[in-house]
Write a protein that holds these residues in place. Sequence first.
Motif, PDB file in Angstrom:
ATOM      1  N   ASN A 100      -5.855   8.148  -1.105  1.00 43.20           N
ATOM      2  CA  ASN A 100      -6.943   7.170  -0.994  1.00 43.20           C
ATOM      3  C   ASN A 100      -8.313   7.748  -0.726  1.00 43.20           C
ATOM      4  O   ASN A 100      -9.136   7.108  -0.053  1.00 43.20           O
ATOM      5  CB  ASN A 100      -6.633   6.163   0.125  1.00 43.20           C
ATOM      6  CG  ASN A 100      -5.269   5.580   0.017  1.00 43.20           C
ATOM      7  OD1 ASN A 100      -4.424   5.805   0.881  1.00 43.20           O
ATOM      8  ND2 ASN A 100      -5.019   4.850  -1.065  1.00 43.20           N
ATOM      9  N   ASP A 110      -1.876   9.658   5.019  1.00 41.45           N
ATOM     10  CA  ASP A 110      -1.892   8.347   4.386  1.00 41.45           C
ATOM     11  C   ASP A 110      -1.960   7.241   5.431  1.00 41.45           C
ATOM     12  O   ASP A 110      -1.493   6.124   5.203  1.00 41.45           O
ATOM     13  CB  ASP A 110      -0.633   8.184   3.509  1.00 41.45           C
ATOM     14  CG  ASP A 110      -0.757   7.013   2.543  1.00 41.45           C
ATOM     15  OD1 ASP A 110       0.290   6.533   2.062  1.00 41.45           O
ATOM     16  OD2 ASP A 110      -1.898   6.564   2.293  1.00 41.45           O
ATOM     17  N   MET A 129       0.792  -1.230   0.000  1.00 41.85           N
ATOM     18  CA  MET A 129       0.000   0.000   0.000  1.00 41.85           C
ATOM     19  C   MET A 129       0.830   1.290   0.000  1.00 41.85           C
ATOM     20  O   MET A 129       0.485   2.267   0.672  1.00 41.85           O
ATOM     21  CB  MET A 129      -0.996  -0.006   1.162  1.00 41.85           C
ATOM     22  CG  MET A 129      -0.381  -0.077   2.535  1.00 41.85           C
ATOM     23  SD  MET A 129      -1.691  -0.169   3.792  1.00 41.85           S
ATOM     24  CE  MET A 129      -0.669  -0.322   5.268  1.00 41.85           C
TER      25      MET A 129
HETATM   26 MG   LIG Z   1      -2.304   5.249   0.795  1.00 36.72          MG
END
Ligand SMILES: [Mg+2]
Length: 210
Positions: free
Chosen positions: A166, A137, A36
Amino acid sequence: EADRKECTQVTHVHEWDPGSVIQAIDHYCRNKEWAMNVGDEKGCILDSVVSEVNPATVLELGTYCGYSTVRIARLLPPHAKLITLEFNPAVAAIARQVIAWAGLEDKVQLVEGASGDFIPRIKEQFGVKTFDLVFLDHWKEYYLPDTKLMEECGLLRKGSVLLADNVVCPGAPDYLEYVRSSPRYESRYFKSHLEYTKVEDGLEKSVFLG
Ligand SMILES: [Mg+2]
Ligand SMILES: CCNc1ncnc2c1ncn2[C@@H]1O[C@H](/C=C/CNC(=O)c2cc(-c3ccc(F)cc3)cc(O)c2O)[C@@H](O)[C@H]1O
């Protein structure tokens, strides 16, 4: 405004410079095992925002393995400081190695702990007045509470830029609603894709208006 020019990187892998660290992580995560990291596509948008803001002080919430830490720190002017918060010690240990490989230790302060505990202490503990740029994040449900906490602690000034990863996938709906409807922010969505995939995702850039 951060434009979306094609971001091409030519790096020489023969030495451990930031570009080769970034390239190595992207290659591994694209071909061996997904992870990720913000990745190369969204990473180029991150690069353009960092270059545009040219920040003296940066806060990153959620270091993970240090990929975005390296992407940001490699673009900082001399004497600029990046504080990155990570509460998982095992992951923090990996990030320290990645940051060291990139030769960016003197620009980065990795703090092990939870954002909620550290944000109120940043001013007196790290001598930072306000942040020019914040990269969010970490766990997505903490984007909004931590943003409110930063406001309350006076860590944002007129013009501070929040850049959130995201906002579509996995998504941070309450955060998006807040920064897009609040008169205290000027917000803009940079459409992109979830790292190493074709799934839509994007970054939300929100300027604090004071
Ligand atoms: Mg991220
Ligand atoms: C408690 C909140 N405060 C925190 N303070 C300090 N560090 C924190 C905090 N939260 C989480 N962390 C750390 O940040 C990292 C967490 C990041 C969370 N990120 C995601 O969940 C994420 C998830 C995806 C994703 C997308 C699609 C999928 F199918 C599966 C996963 C993509 C991403 O780009 C992501 O950033 C970890 O290293 C964790 O230990």
